[in-house]
Design a protein around this motif. Sequence first.
Motif, PDB file in Angstrom:
ATOM      1  N   ASP A  11      82.465 -21.373 -10.792  1.00 29.08           N
ATOM      2  CA  ASP A  11      81.438 -22.624 -10.760  1.00 29.08           C
ATOM      3  C   ASP A  11      80.326 -22.088  -9.693  1.00 29.08           C
ATOM      4  N   TRP A  12      79.480 -22.811  -9.533  1.00 31.17           N
ATOM      5  CA  TRP A  12      78.397 -22.469  -8.912  1.00 31.17           C
ATOM      6  C   TRP A  12      77.321 -23.784  -8.370  1.00 31.17           C
ATOM      7  N   GLY A  13      76.629 -23.744  -7.788  1.00 29.88           N
ATOM      8  CA  GLY A  13      75.698 -24.618  -7.216  1.00 29.88           C
ATOM      9  C   GLY A  13      74.777 -24.441  -6.180  1.00 29.88           C
ATOM     10  N   ASN A  15      66.516 -21.442  -2.669  1.00 29.26           N
ATOM     11  CA  ASN A  15      65.474 -22.582  -3.253  1.00 29.26           C
ATOM     12  C   ASN A  15      65.021 -23.734  -2.107  1.00 29.26           C
ATOM     13  N   GLY A  16      64.018 -23.152  -1.439  1.00 29.80           N
ATOM     14  CA  GLY A  16      63.634 -23.980  -0.675  1.00 29.80           C
ATOM     15  C   GLY A  16      64.819 -24.124   0.561  1.00 29.80           C
ATOM     16  N   SER A  17      65.149 -25.319   0.825  1.00 35.95           N
ATOM     17  CA  SER A  17      66.328 -25.329   1.958  1.00 35.95           C
ATOM     18  C   SER A  17      67.801 -25.357   1.473  1.00 35.95           C
ATOM     19  N   ASN A  18      67.752 -24.913   0.116  1.00 34.02           N
ATOM     20  CA  ASN A  18      69.120 -24.809  -0.569  1.00 34.02           C
ATOM     21  C   ASN A  18      69.377 -23.308  -0.817  1.00 34.02           C
ATOM     22  N   ILE A  19      70.730 -23.050  -0.683  1.00 34.93           N
ATOM     23  CA  ILE A  19      71.396 -21.865  -0.847  1.00 34.93           C
ATOM     24  C   ILE A  19      72.375 -21.769  -2.241  1.00 34.93           C
ATOM     25  N   LEU A  20      72.179 -20.593  -2.984  1.00 36.19           N
ATOM     26  CA  LEU A  20      72.877 -20.587  -4.402  1.00 36.19           C
ATOM     27  C   LEU A  20      74.193 -20.178  -3.970  1.00 36.19           C
ATOM     28  N   LEU A  21      75.331 -20.953  -4.040  1.00 33.24           N
ATOM     29  CA  LEU A  21      76.802 -20.283  -3.879  1.00 33.24           C
ATOM     30  C   LEU A  21      77.477 -20.133  -5.325  1.00 33.24           C
ATOM     31  N   GLN A  22      78.313 -19.305  -5.286  1.00 35.80           N
ATOM     32  CA  GLN A  22      79.304 -19.097  -6.611  1.00 35.80           C
ATOM     33  C   GLN A  22      80.598 -19.290  -6.004  1.00 35.80           C
ATOM     34  N   ARG A  23      81.715 -19.793  -6.849  1.00 38.05           N
ATOM     35  CA  ARG A  23      82.863 -19.941  -6.389  1.00 38.05           C
ATOM     36  C   ARG A  23      83.602 -18.856  -7.253  1.00 38.05           C
ATOM     37  N   TYR A  77      64.534 -18.400  -5.646  1.00 34.30           N
ATOM     38  CA  TYR A  77      64.757 -18.367  -7.047  1.00 34.30           C
ATOM     39  C   TYR A  77      64.688 -19.941  -7.572  1.00 34.30           C
ATOM     40  N   THR A  78      64.054 -20.191  -8.685  1.00 39.41           N
ATOM     41  CA  THR A  78      64.181 -21.576  -9.070  1.00 39.41           C
ATOM     42  C   THR A  78      64.597 -21.426 -10.611  1.00 39.41           C
ATOM     43  N   GLY A  79      64.809 -20.245 -11.335  1.00 40.03           N
ATOM     44  CA  GLY A  79      65.289 -20.446 -12.618  1.00 40.03           C
ATOM     45  C   GLY A  79      66.727 -20.748 -13.060  1.00 40.03           C
ATOM     46  N   PRO A  80      66.804 -20.299 -14.326  1.00 35.54           N
ATOM     47  CA  PRO A  80      68.232 -20.911 -14.753  1.00 35.54           C
ATOM     48  C   PRO A  80      69.344 -19.820 -14.054  1.00 35.54           C
ATOM     49  N   VAL A  81      70.602 -20.219 -14.141  1.00 37.30           N
ATOM     50  CA  VAL A  81      71.908 -19.602 -13.573  1.00 37.30           C
ATOM     51  C   VAL A  81      72.833 -19.948 -14.906  1.00 37.30           C
ATOM     52  N   ALA A 111      75.236 -15.702  -3.672  1.00 34.12           N
ATOM     53  CA  ALA A 111      75.013 -15.537  -5.220  1.00 34.12           C
ATOM     54  C   ALA A 111      75.602 -14.058  -5.755  1.00 34.12           C
ATOM     55  N   ALA A 112      75.682 -13.108  -5.125  1.00 28.50           N
ATOM     56  CA  ALA A 112      76.110 -11.898  -5.639  1.00 28.50           C
ATOM     57  C   ALA A 112      76.617 -10.827  -4.411  1.00 28.50           C
TER      58      ALA A 112
END
Length: 165
Positions: free
Chosen positions: A133-135, A39-47, A120-124, A62-63
């Motif tokens: 956890d995620w962020g 998402n731009g310069s961000n990455i989705l990580l999950q714990r 991606y910019t939608g809900p998680v 993410a998966a």
Amino acid sequence: MEEYVVLVDAHDRQIGVGEKMASHREGLRHRAFSVILLNGSNILLQRRSRKKYHSAGLWANAACGHPRPDESLPAAAHRRLAEEMGIRCDLTWRAVTHYEANVGGEMIENEIVHLFFGNYTGPVNPDPDEADDWGWYRLESIRQHIRSANCYSYWLREYFRQRLI
């Protein structure tokens, strides 16, 4: 229900099918995939959930997972992203890599991994059995932190080390 992985040779050609847990205990090379969401310069990580059979509690992309026999890689990547994080979005295949690592619990990952990327910019909406956890995190911050921290999965560190992300 038993799960199966696609066993492959060094060139990612299918040579058979193996039961998932046995294949990991024996360190058999198999096909896998990882989904990287930006998402731009961000990455989705999950714990990873503490219930996971290996690498529990570590931060990852993410998966990830394994295509089922007779399932295409894109279909598998979309399936696991929806199952793990409740996300549906367009994904693009971008790279393939190989790694082999002892990931604890008497499990050995010996995977030829296909990386799929999406914006991606939608809900998680993560499944708590998959992620506790995620962020969204700044890519550059993760790139710096991952070198010295032990809280990331082996494969995520490897993708950064190889400059695939």
